[in-house]
Design a protein around this motif. Sequence first.
Motif, PDB file in Angstrom:
ATOM      1  N   ALA A 273      10.839  26.180  25.857  1.00  0.00           N
ATOM      2  CA  ALA A 273      12.035  27.014  25.939  1.00  0.00           C
ATOM      3  C   ALA A 273      12.375  27.284  27.396  1.00  0.00           C
ATOM      4  O   ALA A 273      11.488  27.336  28.263  1.00  0.00           O
ATOM      5  N   LEU A 274      13.680  27.455  27.647  1.00  0.00           N
ATOM      6  CA  LEU A 274      14.169  27.845  28.969  1.00  0.00           C
ATOM      7  C   LEU A 274      15.130  29.016  28.810  1.00  0.00           C
ATOM      8  O   LEU A 274      16.052  28.952  27.994  1.00  0.00           O
ATOM      9  N   ILE A 275      14.891  30.101  29.558  1.00  0.00           N
ATOM     10  CA  ILE A 275      15.856  31.192  29.679  1.00  0.00           C
ATOM     11  C   ILE A 275      16.459  31.063  31.062  1.00  0.00           C
ATOM     12  O   ILE A 275      15.790  31.338  32.057  1.00  0.00           O
ATOM     13  N   ASN A 276      17.728  30.631  31.118  1.00  0.00           N
ATOM     14  CA  ASN A 276      18.290  30.095  32.359  1.00  0.00           C
ATOM     15  C   ASN A 276      17.367  28.954  32.808  1.00  0.00           C
ATOM     16  O   ASN A 276      17.287  27.952  32.124  1.00  0.00           O
ATOM     17  N   GLN A 277      16.617  29.142  33.901  1.00  0.00           N
ATOM     18  CA  GLN A 277      15.666  28.095  34.292  1.00  0.00           C
ATOM     19  C   GLN A 277      14.208  28.560  34.167  1.00  0.00           C
ATOM     20  O   GLN A 277      13.299  27.902  34.664  1.00  0.00           O
ATOM     21  N   LEU A 278      13.998  29.710  33.521  1.00  0.00           N
ATOM     22  CA  LEU A 278      12.645  30.236  33.337  1.00  0.00           C
ATOM     23  C   LEU A 278      12.000  29.578  32.120  1.00  0.00           C
ATOM     24  O   LEU A 278      12.482  29.735  30.993  1.00  0.00           O
ATOM     25  N   PRO A 279      10.876  28.848  32.309  1.00  0.00           N
ATOM     26  CA  PRO A 279      10.221  28.200  31.161  1.00  0.00           C
ATOM     27  C   PRO A 279       9.346  29.195  30.391  1.00  0.00           C
ATOM     28  O   PRO A 279       8.696  30.061  30.977  1.00  0.00           O
ATOM     29  N   LEU A 280       9.348  29.063  29.063  1.00  0.00           N
ATOM     30  CA  LEU A 280       8.500  29.885  28.197  1.00  0.00           C
ATOM     31  C   LEU A 280       7.922  29.018  27.089  1.00  0.00           C
ATOM     32  O   LEU A 280       8.555  28.044  26.642  1.00  0.00           O
ATOM     33  N   GLU A 281       6.710  29.400  26.645  1.00  0.00           N
ATOM     34  CA  GLU A 281       6.088  28.746  25.499  1.00  0.00           C
ATOM     35  C   GLU A 281       5.801  29.793  24.429  1.00  0.00           C
ATOM     36  O   GLU A 281       5.425  30.932  24.743  1.00  0.00           O
ATOM     37  N   PHE A 282       6.009  29.379  23.145  1.00  0.00           N
ATOM     38  CA  PHE A 282       5.796  30.285  22.017  1.00  0.00           C
ATOM     39  C   PHE A 282       4.612  29.804  21.182  1.00  0.00           C
ATOM     40  O   PHE A 282       4.321  28.613  21.088  1.00  0.00           O
ATOM     41  N   ASP A 283       3.976  30.756  20.536  1.00  0.00           N
ATOM     42  CA  ASP A 283       2.879  30.434  19.626  1.00  0.00           C
ATOM     43  C   ASP A 283       2.888  31.484  18.525  1.00  0.00           C
ATOM     44  O   ASP A 283       3.077  32.679  18.789  1.00  0.00           O
ATOM     45  N   GLY A 284       2.691  31.056  17.260  1.00  0.00           N
ATOM     46  CA  GLY A 284       2.674  32.005  16.167  1.00  0.00           C
ATOM     47  C   GLY A 284       3.649  31.616  15.064  1.00  0.00           C
ATOM     48  O   GLY A 284       4.071  30.467  14.944  1.00  0.00           O
ATOM     49  N   PHE A 285       4.040  32.620  14.249  1.00  0.00           N
ATOM     50  CA  PHE A 285       4.877  32.314  13.094  1.00  0.00           C
ATOM     51  C   PHE A 285       5.819  33.471  12.765  1.00  0.00           C
ATOM     52  O   PHE A 285       5.617  34.613  13.194  1.00  0.00           O
ATOM     53  N   ILE A 286       6.845  33.120  11.969  1.00  0.00           N
ATOM     54  CA  ILE A 286       7.754  34.091  11.360  1.00  0.00           C
ATOM     55  C   ILE A 286       7.766  33.784   9.871  1.00  0.00           C
ATOM     56  O   ILE A 286       7.940  32.630   9.464  1.00  0.00           O
ATOM     57  N   GLN A 287       7.600  34.828   9.047  1.00  0.00           N
ATOM     58  CA  GLN A 287       7.561  34.617   7.601  1.00  0.00           C
ATOM     59  C   GLN A 287       8.523  35.575   6.908  1.00  0.00           C
ATOM     60  O   GLN A 287       8.545  36.778   7.209  1.00  0.00           O
ATOM     61  N   MET A 288       9.323  34.994   6.007  1.00  0.00           N
ATOM     62  CA  MET A 288      10.242  35.814   5.226  1.00  0.00           C
ATOM     63  C   MET A 288       9.474  36.467   4.073  1.00  0.00           C
ATOM     64  O   MET A 288       8.795  35.781   3.299  1.00  0.00           O
ATOM     65  N   VAL A 289       9.565  37.804   3.993  1.00  0.00           N
ATOM     66  CA  VAL A 289       8.936  38.543   2.907  1.00  0.00           C
ATOM     67  C   VAL A 289       9.996  39.377   2.206  1.00  0.00           C
ATOM     68  O   VAL A 289      11.136  39.473   2.661  1.00  0.00           O
ATOM     69  N   GLU A 290       9.603  40.001   1.116  1.00  0.00           N
ATOM     70  CA  GLU A 290      10.581  40.720   0.299  1.00  0.00           C
ATOM     71  C   GLU A 290      11.248  41.854   1.061  1.00  0.00           C
ATOM     72  O   GLU A 290      12.437  42.123   0.879  1.00  0.00           O
ATOM     73  N   THR A 291      10.534  42.514   1.971  1.00  0.00           N
ATOM     74  CA  THR A 291      11.078  43.680   2.680  1.00  0.00           C
ATOM     75  C   THR A 291      11.694  43.334   4.032  1.00  0.00           C
ATOM     76  O   THR A 291      12.227  44.205   4.710  1.00  0.00           O
ATOM     77  N   GLY A 292      11.593  42.062   4.460  1.00  0.00           N
ATOM     78  CA  GLY A 292      12.160  41.690   5.751  1.00  0.00           C
ATOM     79  C   GLY A 292      11.545  40.432   6.300  1.00  0.00           C
ATOM     80  O   GLY A 292      11.392  39.435   5.573  1.00  0.00           O
ATOM     81  N   GLN A 293      11.147  40.449   7.573  1.00  0.00           N
ATOM     82  CA  GLN A 293      10.487  39.301   8.201  1.00  0.00           C
ATOM     83  C   GLN A 293       9.212  39.780   8.890  1.00  0.00           C
ATOM     84  O   GLN A 293       9.219  40.801   9.593  1.00  0.00           O
ATOM     85  N   GLN A 294       8.169  39.004   8.685  1.00  0.00           N
ATOM     86  CA  GLN A 294       6.888  39.314   9.301  1.00  0.00           C
ATOM     87  C   GLN A 294       6.708  38.445  10.543  1.00  0.00           C
ATOM     88  O   GLN A 294       6.823  37.212  10.489  1.00  0.00           O
ATOM     89  N   TYR A 295       6.471  39.100  11.701  1.00  0.00           N
ATOM     90  CA  TYR A 295       6.341  38.393  12.980  1.00  0.00           C
ATOM     91  C   TYR A 295       4.896  38.440  13.460  1.00  0.00           C
ATOM     92  O   TYR A 295       4.220  39.472  13.365  1.00  0.00           O
ATOM     93  N   ASP A 296       4.446  37.312  13.997  1.00  0.00           N
ATOM     94  CA  ASP A 296       3.186  37.256  14.734  1.00  0.00           C
ATOM     95  C   ASP A 296       3.362  36.190  15.813  1.00  0.00           C
ATOM     96  O   ASP A 296       3.021  35.019  15.627  1.00  0.00           O
ATOM     97  N   LEU A 297       3.960  36.595  16.916  1.00  0.00           N
ATOM     98  CA  LEU A 297       4.338  35.660  17.977  1.00  0.00           C
ATOM     99  C   LEU A 297       3.717  36.068  19.303  1.00  0.00           C
ATOM    100  O   LEU A 297       3.581  37.258  19.598  1.00  0.00           O
ATOM    101  N   LYS A 298       3.361  35.065  20.101  1.00  0.00           N
ATOM    102  CA  LYS A 298       2.962  35.264  21.486  1.00  0.00           C
ATOM    103  C   LYS A 298       3.782  34.326  22.361  1.00  0.00           C
ATOM    104  O   LYS A 298       4.150  33.234  21.927  1.00  0.00           O
ATOM    105  N   PHE A 299       4.054  34.761  23.571  1.00  0.00           N
ATOM    106  CA  PHE A 299       4.816  33.910  24.488  1.00  0.00           C
ATOM    107  C   PHE A 299       4.361  34.167  25.915  1.00  0.00           C
ATOM    108  O   PHE A 299       3.845  35.245  26.241  1.00  0.00           O
ATOM    109  N   LYS A 300       4.550  33.156  26.776  1.00  0.00           N
ATOM    110  CA  LYS A 300       4.143  33.272  28.179  1.00  0.00           C
ATOM    111  C   LYS A 300       4.804  32.165  28.986  1.00  0.00           C
ATOM    112  O   LYS A 300       5.304  31.174  28.437  1.00  0.00           O
ATOM    113  N   THR A 301       4.824  32.358  30.289  1.00  0.00           N
ATOM    114  CA  THR A 301       5.264  31.281  31.177  1.00  0.00           C
ATOM    115  C   THR A 301       4.129  30.276  31.294  1.00  0.00           C
ATOM    116  O   THR A 301       2.958  30.647  31.433  1.00  0.00           O
ATOM    117  N   PRO A 302       4.446  28.966  31.242  1.00  0.00           N
ATOM    118  CA  PRO A 302       3.371  27.969  31.297  1.00  0.00           C
ATOM    119  C   PRO A 302       2.687  27.899  32.659  1.00  0.00           C
ATOM    120  O   PRO A 302       1.551  27.464  32.756  1.00  0.00           O
TER     121      PRO A 302
END
Length: 871
Positions: A238-267
């Motif tokens: 991923a790039l935000i403007n020219q800032l690189p980022l990496e993601f790790d984890g998941f997003i899951q749709m559940v009955e009450t909304g969305q469950q997040y378990d994400l980590k991110f950092k500059t490489p």
Amino acid sequence: MVKKVLKIIGILIILLVVTLFAAPYLFKDQIKAKISEAINAKVDARVSFAEADLSLFKNFPNANVTLEKLVIINKAPFEGDTLISLGELNLKMSIKELFKGKNEAMSIDGITSKNGLINIIFNKDGIGNYDIALKDDKAKDAGKSSPLSLKIQEYKIENFKFRYFDESSKIKMVIDSLNHEGTGDFAAQKLDLATKSTAKVSLDMDKVNYMNNVALTLDAVLGIDLEKSKYTFKENKALINQLPLEFDGFIQMVETGQQYDLKFKTPTSSFKNFLGIIPAAYASSLDNVKTTGDFTVAGFAKGLYSDTTVPKFNIEIASNNASFQYPNLPKSVQNIVIDTKIINETGILNDTYVNLDKLSFKIDQDVFNAKANIRNITQNAIVDADLKGTINLANLSKAYPIKLDKPLSGILKADVTTKFDMQSVEKSQYQNINNAGTMSLSGFNYVDENGKTMNISNALVQFNPSQVNLKELNATTGKSDISVTGILENFYGFIFRNQELKGNFNMNSKQLAVDDFMTTGETTKTATKKAEAMKIPAFLNCTLTAKATTVLYDNLTLKDVSGKLIVKDEKVTLENVKTSIFGGTIGVNGAVSTKGKTPVFNMDLKLNQVDIAQSFTQLDMLKKIAPIAGIINGKLNSSIKLNGNLDATELTPDLKTLTGDLLGQLLSTTVNSTNSTLLTALGSNLKFIDVSKINLNDLKAAVTFKDGKVNVKPFDIKYKDIKATIGGTHGFDQSMNYNLKFDVPAKYLGSEANALIAKLSPADAAKVQSIPINAILVGNFTNPKITTDINSAVTKLTTQLVNQQKDRLVKQGTSALTDFINKNKKPGDTTKTATPTTPATKEEVKTKAKDLLNGFLNKKKKAEEPKVQQE
């Protein structure tokens, strides 16, 4: 045999081609009907599309169905809102799908779309406009038929716009220029979806902008578990403007909304990461930039996103003792320290807080420091910030490749502390606002794209709890100099809540050229852009008390200008504005408004002792109202009321719309008739008046004007013992229609008339009255046409004089005869005295009139004089 085979093959190919061309027309209605049935069976909204086309060549051997201008419009409670608008939607499917029966499902293998809009709205009750699926019995009935099924292998959208607005939280997000594509087998329960995305993101929360067209790029492989509605980031960049980022984890749709378990950092931890945050419009290539130190962004989001909660998250942005220097630039930025955290520890959005514990940098010997804390962000944000330091503006472009047409210069110094909450700002509860410190700017120089220069020698602002005090502002631009002091009453409301900017200011100037503050068009090598319409800013609500020794406006030079200007609601009100000009003074009260489509104005002018010739020749408006005034020498007292439209780019009166009236009194006047074709013509045709000697002293006149026409109320003037009444109309186009009525004593009609009058007795001579002479002026002021009734007037006077002389002679003869008879009458004679009657013939009257007329018009007309039409 071979020929027959080739012939058969050729016929088959021709039949196949013909079939491929004919099929779109054969199956078009069937496909259109199935698509309409599929959509309307599933949604509670108004759905329409302009056309459905079928092509067997575009994705051969697959078929391609194209829907043009597909639009989905919401019903209540979002009646009339557009949910989805697609310029083009393409559905890819196998050709065999075209031959399925009416109740058989038609499978879709791929979807592409262009020029789309997705508009998501949540109202104050938390209801979303996207929930258009049919419910209850309608949904059960719709589930009995499945005219379409999805077995998508690929999809792609181009040039989409996604808009999101939540009325309750005031969160507004716009994803513009969105391009996204994905490849994967959606027929499988588990798949890897390879995606590519680019977009520009803007984010506002309660009128505060947090992101503005931030460029995002994401190339990612998503592991999708359709059964569990779980999406896992496997590979991504991923790039935000020219800032690189990496993601790790998941997003899951559940009955009450969305469950997040994400980590991110500059490489990486290179400080180039920080430079990459800067938007592309202000950034430059990061190649060959020398950096020291580090810059990292790291964080996580974990938890449930629902109607009442958000995931807990922590974003840390850090740099320690970093520096950078661009190639070919002389300055570097050093000692960079950044320590920022955005944290939510409870899952409640309002508990989110931002800590900018330190932001510091140095250019040369100038050091700048800042720190801030923001909490309670969604209910009543509380801000606590400190700014302290010095910035040499000239060094900014020497240390960073800022895209400026002209370099800046100046020294900015700040030492400001502030603590406030948004509700106190909004309600102007200044007792809850704690501001202190000063900010100054000196030696500032700026040149705009049109070459205009602004120089601020000194500016000093003092921050108080309730006000921002402009202690000093001394500036020059073009031919102008200004010195301003004053107070801003709600600076923070203007900055953070888009409220009106209220204030009171005093301005002094030795010379003020209005052109220096006007917006002009930009001239380029290829074209000249038209000047933009001038608008009075809607956010201004302030008063300016001004004094200027000299004001230059258009071709006018105004002296000793003073008065008050009140700016509010896109309107400027002028109160007691006074100036010395044209040898006298002018007072102005009125207003100018640019709120409507067309700017308008109304003014009351008081002219006192102004020079007539100057004012009525240099002011185009007055020249149109009274064009003949330009040949009058002297002074004028006048009151003028007028209103009308203004030219949008110059804010000058549109004379075609001018309406009003003028009352004027002339003082110490003389007439310069040699400069007037009209007066020259009048003098040539009315010999009894020398127009250069007309006395207009203390003359009072009243005129009204509307729709380009000026109406002059009849007024009287005197020349010797000749009375004249003048009235009529003229247009701003110089056309005219005037009536002049003269009462001319008979003595001005020549020697013959005077000889006839001399023969009358004093009593009879006294009975000879002035004769009325009428003149009509038409044409225009430079080419007048004049008609008079002099002939008939002179004939009438001649008849009167001849008859009076005849009566006198008759009476004289009768008296002599009576005396003679009485002397010779014998006593007892009763014969009556005869009264001779000697009526004047028409020939006698004509002869006398001709003699009088020749005496009245005693000079021949010059060849160049306008022709006189006489009765």
